[in-house]
Design a protein around this motif. Structure first.
Motif, PDB file in Angstrom:
ATOM      1  N   GLN A 228       0.028   9.862  -0.684  1.00 32.48           N
ATOM      2  CA  GLN A 228       0.755   8.665  -1.103  1.00 32.48           C
ATOM      3  C   GLN A 228       2.266   8.837  -1.015  1.00 32.48           C
ATOM      4  O   GLN A 228       3.004   7.869  -1.131  1.00 32.48           O
ATOM      5  CB  GLN A 228       0.363   8.299  -2.540  1.00 32.48           C
ATOM      6  N   GLN A 262       0.213   0.955  -0.600  1.00 34.05           N
ATOM      7  CA  GLN A 262      -1.213   0.843  -0.891  1.00 34.05           C
ATOM      8  C   GLN A 262      -1.556  -0.573  -1.359  1.00 34.05           C
ATOM      9  O   GLN A 262      -0.757  -1.212  -2.030  1.00 34.05           O
ATOM     10  CB  GLN A 262      -1.598   1.847  -1.998  1.00 34.05           C
ATOM     11  N   PRO A 263      -2.755  -1.086  -1.029  1.00 34.74           N
ATOM     12  CA  PRO A 263      -3.747  -0.487  -0.134  1.00 34.74           C
ATOM     13  C   PRO A 263      -3.471  -0.879   1.312  1.00 34.74           C
ATOM     14  O   PRO A 263      -2.887  -1.930   1.567  1.00 34.74           O
ATOM     15  CB  PRO A 263      -5.056  -1.108  -0.629  1.00 34.74           C
ATOM     16  N   PRO A 264      -3.898  -0.063   2.278  1.00 36.29           N
ATOM     17  CA  PRO A 264      -3.660  -0.398   3.682  1.00 36.29           C
ATOM     18  C   PRO A 264      -4.360  -1.681   4.105  1.00 36.29           C
ATOM     19  O   PRO A 264      -3.912  -2.342   5.044  1.00 36.29           O
ATOM     20  CB  PRO A 264      -4.204   0.830   4.432  1.00 36.29           C
TER      21      PRO A 264
END
Length: 395
Positions: A228, A262-264
């Motif tokens: 991350q 996030q999130p992808p």
């Protein structure tokens, strides 16, 4: 979960990085001991931290030159991160004595889908139409006057707000929330009559710096799914040596690394980099192509992969170039104190016996004494000034 890349193109030892970072944050925590001190050992946070690093690191590295160099490089990166947090070019500009007032609130940042514009629409949806006017740049705020509309029974107001487009608004009370960077450049002509010297001096003394974000979008991620945070350490740097003053050649070395958005599934494969100070302001003068090229070069150096695919797009903030901000947020500079924050927050007129009180009220992150995150300081200052008016109306 994070990974720390070195400029040698290798992932650095997590243990070595952790030890250096633990030392750095222990030193930052120790600054609280000087809060309220009349004679702190150094005027600035940067000078104090560097002096303690020079005293401490040789005993930690066990006499090994390579280990010592790596620790110093990581500590230099930690100082860059703290510049982003404090909104300054250098921690040498941040006063040591009041630094302990800064409080980091727990929890993570919250990203609103659609950004601030979407959030603003939701917040304003319950207000009557026309309550909030956007894109109404203000030219001047006249106060301590007697202004009225052109009719016989018109009420007299002490404040007159004139906009760039010629529109005028009369008011009993105005809450001023413009950033300190704008006030530093324009307070003399923005207020008529000018602000009292005490408040003008607080504006001059407090610090205001730049922290920008650089978003990079990739076709495919080169990082692991669990990562991350991608940190960047230039292994030839040291907090005990002066950084290069050649912004054109080295501006990108002020970058602290990248957060993985996030999130992808929502954002795609996007990294968000952070960069502060004069290097950040230089970045604003470059084209998108120049920034993208520099970021690609950094990532290829750090990963040791000269054929790493370039990002397909770049998006960055330009807080210093923006005419109504001229930077990102404030800090208590060397030569100032939390008292300057209090002075900036005080309403005008200063005389509590004035028959027309609270003509000008001041809010915004630079007016909040306990230095939370920028957003929290701004919010709490707004509540403070609203309560000040509530008490007046209830008197």
């Amino acid at each position: 979960p994070s990974v720390t890349y070195g400029s040698s193109g290798k992932v650095l030892s997590p243990k070595a990085v952790r030890e250096a970072r633990d030392l750095f944050y222990a030193l930052l925590a120790s600054t609280r001991a000087f809060q309220g001190s009349k004679e702190p050992p150094w005027p600035s946070v940067g000078q104090y931290v560097r002096a303690e690093i020079a005293r401490t690191v040789p005993t930690m590295a066990g006499g090994q030159d390579d280990a010592r160099r790596l620790q110093l490089a990581v500590l230099a990166a930690c100082l860059k991160l703290e510049c982003c947090i404090s909104g300054t070019h250098s921690m040498d500009l941040v006063a040591l004595e009041p630094f302990g007032e800064y409080v980091s609130l727990p929890g993570l940042d919250c990203t609103f889908p659609g950004g601030y514009s979407s959030l603003a629409e939701r917040l304003l949806s319950d207000l009557p139409e026309g309550t909030v006017l956007l894109n109404k740049a203000v030219r001047t705020i006249q106060w301590q006057g007697s202004f009225s509309e052109e009719r016989d029974d018109a009420r007299v107001f002490p404040v007159r707000v004139e906009c760039e487009d010629g529109d005028v608004f009369l008011a009993d009370h105005v809450i001023v929330t413009v950033p300190l960077g704008f006030l530093k450049e324009h307070h003399q002509e923005f207020f008529q009559p000018p602000l009292p010297e005490r408040k003008a001096q607080a504006i001059r003394h407090l610090g205001f710096g730049t922290n920008n974000k650089i978003f990079l979008e990739f076709e495919q991620p080169f990082w692991e799914p669990q990562q991350q945070l991608l940190e960047v350490v230039w292994e030839d740097e040291s907090p005990l040596e002066e950084p290069s003053a050649d912004l054109e050649a080295n501006w990108f070395k002020k970058l602290i690394g990248f957060v993985v958005l996030q999130p992808p599934e929502q954002h795609g494969h996007v990294l968000c980099g952070f960069i502060a100070g004069k290097e950040s302001e230089h970045m604003e003068t470059l084209s998108d192509a120049e920034v993208l090229s520099a970021m690609t070069r950094v990532l290829r150096i750090m990963t040791g992969n000269p054929s790493l695919p370039a990002p397909r797009s770049v998006l960055r903030s330009r807080w210093h170039s923006a005419p109504y901000t001229r930077g990102s947020y404030s800090y208590v500079a060397v030569g100032s104190s939390g008292d300057d924050v209090d002075v900036l927050a005080q309403p005008l007129p200063e005389d509590p016996r004035d028959p027309r009180p609270l003509q000008l009220l001041f809010a915004g992150e630079a007016t909040h004494r306990t230095f939370y995150s920028t957003t929290h300081g701004a919010l709490l200052s707004g509540w403070r000034e609203a309560e000040r008016l509530n008490q007046l109306f209830q008197a």
